[in-house]
Enzyme design. Sequence first.
Site, PDB file in Angstrom:
ATOM      1  N   CYS A  43       0.729  -1.148   0.399  1.00  0.00           N
ATOM      2  CA  CYS A  43       0.049  -0.245  -0.100  1.00  0.00           C
ATOM      3  C   CYS A  43       0.711   0.962  -0.042  1.00  0.00           C
ATOM      4  CB  CYS A  43      -0.947  -0.047   1.055  1.00  0.00           C
ATOM      5  SG  CYS A  43      -2.462   1.779   1.336  1.00  0.00           S
ATOM      6  N   CYS A  48      -1.552   1.575  -3.136  1.00  0.00           N
ATOM      7  CA  CYS A  48      -2.666   2.714  -2.521  1.00  0.00           C
ATOM      8  C   CYS A  48      -2.022   4.355  -2.630  1.00  0.00           C
ATOM      9  CB  CYS A  48      -3.441   2.096  -1.659  1.00  0.00           C
ATOM     10  SG  CYS A  48      -2.924   0.594  -1.068  1.00  0.00           S
ATOM     11  N   LYS A  51      -0.414   5.629  -5.656  1.00  0.00           N
ATOM     12  CA  LYS A  51      -1.161   5.560  -7.251  1.00  0.00           C
ATOM     13  C   LYS A  51      -2.523   6.937  -6.824  1.00  0.00           C
ATOM     14  CE  LYS A  51      -4.963   3.780  -5.987  1.00  0.00           C
ATOM     15  NZ  LYS A  51      -5.293   2.279  -5.514  1.00  0.00           N
ATOM     16  N   TYR A 177      -9.540  -3.232 -10.200  1.00  0.00           N
ATOM     17  CA  TYR A 177      -9.582  -2.454  -9.695  1.00  0.00           C
ATOM     18  C   TYR A 177      -8.475  -1.225  -9.885  1.00  0.00           C
ATOM     19  CZ  TYR A 177     -11.815  -3.842  -4.753  1.00  0.00           C
ATOM     20  OH  TYR A 177     -12.578  -3.552  -4.683  1.00  0.00           O
ATOM     21  N   GLU A 181      -8.052   1.889 -12.459  1.00  0.00           N
ATOM     22  CA  GLU A 181      -7.466   2.929 -12.333  1.00  0.00           C
ATOM     23  C   GLU A 181      -6.113   2.857 -13.120  1.00  0.00           C
ATOM     24  OE1 GLU A 181      -8.390   2.296  -7.445  1.00  0.00           O
ATOM     25  OE2 GLU A 181      -6.313   1.320  -7.961  1.00  0.00           O
ATOM     26  N   THR A 310      -6.156  -2.856   2.080  1.00  0.00           N
ATOM     27  CA  THR A 310      -5.268  -2.846   3.230  1.00  0.00           C
ATOM     28  C   THR A 310      -5.906  -2.472   4.836  1.00  0.00           C
ATOM     29  OG1 THR A 310      -3.333  -1.557   1.218  1.00  0.00           O
ATOM     30  CG2 THR A 310      -3.850  -0.033   4.068  1.00  0.00           C
ATOM     31  N   HIS A 435     -28.176  20.320   1.263  1.00  0.00           N
ATOM     32  CA  HIS A 435     -28.024  21.130  -0.361  1.00  0.00           C
ATOM     33  C   HIS A 435     -27.188  22.032  -0.484  1.00  0.00           C
ATOM     34  CE1 HIS A 435     -30.701  21.823  -3.968  1.00  0.00           C
ATOM     35  NE2 HIS A 435     -30.035  22.577  -3.504  1.00  0.00           N
ATOM     36  N   GLU A 440     -26.590  14.268  -1.143  1.00  0.00           N
ATOM     37  CA  GLU A 440     -28.019  14.780  -0.604  1.00  0.00           C
ATOM     38  C   GLU A 440     -28.734  13.167  -1.266  1.00  0.00           C
ATOM     39  OE1 GLU A 440     -30.446  18.150  -1.545  1.00  0.00           O
ATOM     40  OE2 GLU A 440     -29.141  18.117  -2.696  1.00  0.00           O
TER      41      GLU A 440
END
Length: 451
Positions: A43, A48, A51, A177, A181, A310, A435, A440
């Site tokens: 990681c 991660c 990346k 994944y 990516e 991870t 909002h 929302e």
Amino acid sequence: MSKFDFDLFVLGAGSGGVRAARIAAGHGARVGICEASRVGGTCVIRGCVPKKLLVYAAHFAEDFEDARGYGWDLGPAKFSWPDLIRAKDREIDRLNQVYLRLLSEAGVRLYPSHGSFIDAHQLRVGDQTVSAERILIATGGHPWVPDIAGIEHAITSDEAFHLEELPGRVAVVGGGYIACEFSGIFNGLGSQVYQLYRGDALLRGFDHDVRRVVGAEVGKKGVELMLETTVEHIRKLEHGLELVLHDGATLEVDQVMYATGRVPNVRGLGLREIGIEVRATGQIVVDECSQTNIEHIHAVGDVTSRVNLTPVAIYEGHSFADTVYGGMMRPVSHEFVPSAVFSQPPVGSVGFSEEDARIHYGAIDVYRSEFRPMKHTLSGRNEKTMMKLIVDRVSQKVIGIHIVGLDAPEIVQGYAVAVKSGLTKECFDCTMGIHPTAAEELVTMRSPVRE
């Protein structure tokens, strides 16, 4: 006086191993840990973290374009791949030092070497022999590539972080994944990207609406998706590489990156020799407390047969140390683990997909909304956000949330608490929305979609 050198010895100093070592030492255990590569694991060093830094960099191309819709005139933009990689490397170096300091301050002894079993209590670590009352295996995983002719000319995500220059044309092979990516990264930074995947839609295992929307949006951004396509072999050309595809067609690129899955780092550990149960795929079999079939040997993280993320490895490592050395019983639940794909646009998901929910729960209600995010009303970008709630019709509990769009991972992280806590659709309905936000939408959807 203990007959062992250590109360606990950890094989692998990635996220799960480091967390387990630190917590165990905090409970008073004498702990050693070994790592043949850099402390921090996949990681931090080659996964991660770097990346996500590259994902941020790739987003600026669109941000500069979108700014014009808001009155900004930035002039021509210029990008330097070497500058980005140097900046990324400096941050990884910093994090590596942080992990080293954490181990040192906890009193954990680090061996910068590979470790393997001699017997159930003894390990060979580099040129030394150490013994431990308990042993934790946290050696993680590594990329898998198929055995085809010319595969030596391809790279994986490990090498992608250290390319000397940005390839002009790159083929990314895979649909999960990492493939999604890196397709977004290379495309955003200026490469011509071809993404080849053997399936009929990206992100196998995700909700079908997630797969549909991601595929459509990735194509809009300029990635050429080549679905139901496999590579037979790779040829080295004078300038570039040639991919020969299953139908005889060819594709010429400057670089090919394989992102076709990962496998556990178990080779050379000596697991089968001491009788540890290992699946055919290399995954170590463990129970809810991360214990293997040998009582004093445990395993956490990507080397096991559970969820390869991870935060899961960290949680497993922490729970192991608390259970064994802290006097607490902390089994790990792998239900409703949130996840993200930092594709462009990104994905955030927690709980059951629509398909799996129908299998496990039977009658369900599905709420779905697709809309243009407010940011793009002035930028003019043709990008859609998709939000989806899966509700068990009997209990009315929300059992799945899936989002594709801006800030999807950040939104899902918060809503994952609600799903993990078993909140009902009524709880969502009676919560006021903020909002204007995209999030929302999750508390304003009132009518389920038709079956």
